[in-house]
Design an enzyme around this catalytic site. Structure first.
Site, PDB file in Angstrom:
ATOM      1  N   HIS A  52       0.861  -1.184   0.000  1.00 26.49           N
ATOM      2  CA  HIS A  52       0.000   0.000   0.000  1.00 26.49           C
ATOM      3  C   HIS A  52       0.899   1.236   0.000  1.00 26.49           C
ATOM      4  CE1 HIS A  52      -2.823   2.980   1.722  1.00 26.49           C
ATOM      5  NE2 HIS A  52      -3.813   2.160   1.403  1.00 26.49           N
ATOM      6  N   ASP A  86       2.960  -4.882   8.080  1.00 21.27           N
ATOM      7  CA  ASP A  86       1.701  -4.159   7.953  1.00 21.27           C
ATOM      8  C   ASP A  86       0.558  -5.167   8.030  1.00 21.27           C
ATOM      9  OD1 ASP A  86      -0.540  -2.742   7.211  1.00 21.27           O
ATOM     10  OD2 ASP A  86       0.226  -2.106   5.252  1.00 21.27           O
ATOM     11  N   GLN A 120      -4.654  -5.406   6.675  1.00 19.17           N
ATOM     12  CA  GLN A 120      -5.606  -6.273   5.987  1.00 19.17           C
ATOM     13  C   GLN A 120      -5.598  -7.703   6.524  1.00 19.17           C
ATOM     14  OE1 GLN A 120      -7.821  -5.314   3.784  1.00 19.17           O
ATOM     15  NE2 GLN A 120      -7.109  -3.226   3.472  1.00 19.17           N
ATOM     16  N   LYS A 123     -10.631  -1.409  10.108  1.00 18.53           N
ATOM     17  CA  LYS A 123     -10.615  -2.581   9.225  1.00 18.53           C
ATOM     18  C   LYS A 123     -11.089  -3.839   9.957  1.00 18.53           C
ATOM     19  CE  LYS A 123      -7.962  -0.410   6.001  1.00 18.53           C
ATOM     20  NZ  LYS A 123      -8.398  -0.046   4.651  1.00 18.53           N
ATOM     21  N   CYS A 150      -4.903   2.889  -3.618  1.00 11.53           N
ATOM     22  CA  CYS A 150      -3.679   3.352  -2.952  1.00 11.53           C
ATOM     23  C   CYS A 150      -2.586   2.288  -3.047  1.00 11.53           C
ATOM     24  CB  CYS A 150      -3.939   3.723  -1.502  1.00 11.53           C
ATOM     25  SG  CYS A 150      -5.073   5.106  -1.302  1.00 11.53           S
TER      26      CYS A 150
END
Length: 577
Positions: free
Chosen positions: A292, A369, A372, A395, A533
């Site tokens: 991202h 990260d 997600q 999220k 993004c």
């Protein structure tokens, strides 16, 4: 006048602190504490069960000397991929009985007892009771007993589900779950809302909505430093939220959990604190082609500030990370590896355990990260062993404006404060500042107290259902939708990696991505259309933009069928022109 950077003794100060300074600090602390603000720290909870297969080997951290990791040969190990074949899941049509996954959730509410209930209109069918119905609003909180945290043992205020809400053998029932999300009853353009934009943000269960309302009705105050009852309530709720996050992601200590606005701010914190202190000209930052923008641009900025070099690990034409290429880019100049666990644009699940092991063997620090991944996969940070891990609350069915960066204790000394003022200060004169230890060291100013509390309610809700059952159900939705979407004339799937989360990305001949998104919206179907993004990975796969439906555990095959019919109609219309 310059102010030298001083740290508190607990933060490992490199500069001496005078006896006068220590005396003044001790006096301030003693004066500010009240009985309600002093309590024995709670023991860290057990880590959440990971999604690893039973025989998957656990990674082991390389040996350390001081604060520097020593390189050691590391062979890639099989990733602990979630195997949906281990969980039986039937996907009926929209008129069939509810979907069931007859396995126990991992991380259910403590003391949960097995129970079976019957849905109205479906005699004899076992299902979960309505969670929202069990979380009825409350009039006012009971007063805290002296010396006791306000939150402990009271699910009404903490946002935890009552013990009888879920049993370890209760089946997963999507129709009952959907009743906990009031927005799913909305209509858009005359059609029932179908929310397939979960990779952008998720909807909120009634438990989260009620928890936020309760906080503002009964606990709203600034935290930590006041002597009144509401400050004690708010402080307890905020620190209880930190403990809840610790347990949910399996962090080693609550002090490793730092609240930020979201994953983006968490990555920027690491870049501007750890990066600016530890990177020098010629050092290398290694990311992947799946990232991202939020895991690209902060490293570009810090590279410009320090003279470091940004390198990118390759992917193949299906969106799989190429570990051979990743390994070749690791070297003695690699100081940081930053990688996503699940790619937001194409759904690729990266082999993060292998990434962490290889990076640590080369002496590099690692940021993962998890924006997600946390909503879809079990995460155990003690097993993963990353130095930094970030995710966003919105999220994972929590509020917007709240997120987490987990900073492992071993890198506290390497990671200075990145903002100053407010709660991160132990003592200040005009000549110098002494900082508190983590996590306060990284939380300058008044934090997002209410939304941290709301995030805790969301994590408890997910825990009560069971992350493995959620993963199994969402994987089944993906397996249902993928071949059917691919079979529509003119559709090209973008990103078909071996391991994926519940994200589909596609283009349709004859249409711009935004045209497809607008047409779907006319039927009440919300999807994301654009570059998400994540322009580098889409360009690597040959497109500028895609249409991206993404599924959560409250979606159904019936909704997918409505979506497929809409795309088929667009395809037929294009072919007829």
């Amino acid at each position: 006048m310059t102010t030298p950077e001083l740290r508190s003794p607990t933060a490992g100060s490199e500069l001496p602190i005078s006896a006068a300074d220590l005396s003044r600090i001790a006096g301030q602390i003693y004066a500010e504490l009240t009985p309600l603000q002093v309590s024995a720290p709670s023991a860290p909870g057990a880590p959440r069960a990971s999604a690893s297969l039973p025989d998957a080997p656990a990674s082991s951290a390389p040996p350390t000397v001081g604060s520097v990791r020593q390189a050691a040969p590391v062979a890639p190990v099989p990733e602990p991929w979630f195997d949906p074949a281990t969980i039986a899941l039937a996907l009926p049509g929209p008129d069939s009985p509810p979907y069931t996954v007859p396995v126990a959730p991992r991380g259910s509410a403590p003391g949960a007892a097995a129970s079976a209930h019957t849905l109205p209109g479906l005699p004899g069918l076992p299902a979960l009771p309505g969670l929202a119905g069990l979380l009825t609003p409350w009039a006012s909180p009971a007063p805290a007993r002296p010396g006791e945290f306000y939150e402990l043992g009271d699910h009404r205020r903490s946002g935890a589900l009552p013990p009888q809400a879920l049993g370890p053998s209760a089946p997963f029932d999507v129709h009952t779950v959907r009743r906990d999300f009031p927005i799913l009853s909305e209509t858009v353009n005359g059609h029932p809302l179908i929310w397939f934009d979960n990779a952008a943000t998720t909807q909120k269960p009634q438990a989260v909505i009620d928890r936020l309302a309760s906080f503002y009705a009964h606990e709203n105050s600034n935290i930590h430093r006041a002597a009144h009852q509401l400050a004690a309530r708010a402080t307890d709720a905020y620190e209880d939220a930190r403990d809840t996050v610790r347990d949910f992601v399996g962090a080693g200590r609550s002090e490793e959990i730092v609240f930020v606005r979201g994953a983006t701010e968490g990555i920027n914190l690491v870049a501007q604190s750890w990066g600016r202190k530890n990177l020098t000209a010629g050092d290398e930052i290694l990311i992947t082609h799946l990232e991202h923008h939020a895991n690209i641009v902060p490293w570009q900025i810090v590279a410009q500030q320090t003279g470091a070099v940004l390198k990118v690990a390759p992917v193949d034409d299906r969106g799989n990370l190429l570990l051979d290429g990743f390994s070749r880019l690791l070297g003695p100049r690699t100081k940081l590896v930053a990688a996503t666990q699940v790619a937001n644009a194409v759904g690729t699940v990266s082999p993060v355990h292998t990434i962490v092991d290889l990076a640590h063997a080369s002496g590099a620090r690692v940021l993962i990260d998890g924006a997600q991944s946390v909503p879809h996969l079990a995460v155990d940070l003690r097993q993963l062993d990353a130095d930094f891990f970030v995710f966003s609350g919105h999220k994972v069915f929590g509020p917007t404006g709240i997120g987490v960066v987990s900073i492992a204790e071993r890198v506290w000394e390497e990671t200075p404060p990145w903002q100053g003022g407010g709660n991160m200060i132990a003592d200040v004169t005009h000549e110098r500042a002494i900082y508190q230890g983590p996590p306060n060291k990284y939380e300058a100013g008044t934090g997002n107290i209410a939304d941290a509390v709301g995030l805790a309610a969301a994590l408890r809700y997910v825990d009560a259902i069971g992350i493995d059952r959620i993963a199994a159900y969402e994987h089944a939705l993906l397996e249902y939708a993928t071949p059917r979407l691919a079979a529509i004339p003119g559709v090209t799937l973008i990103g078909t990696a071996d391991h994926k989360a519940s994200v589909l990305s596609f283009v349709l001949d004859g249409y711009e991505a935004e045209e497809v998104g607008t047409a779907l919206d006319q039927r009440g179907i919300a999807v994301r259309a654009g570059h998400h993004c994540a322009q580098p990975i889409l360009r690597r796969l040959g497109v500028e933009k895609t249409v991206r439906p993404s599924f959560a555990f409250y979606n159904t095959t019936g909704e997918i069928d409505v979506f497929l019919d809409a795309v088929s109609d667009l395809s037929a219309r294009s072919s007829a022109v």
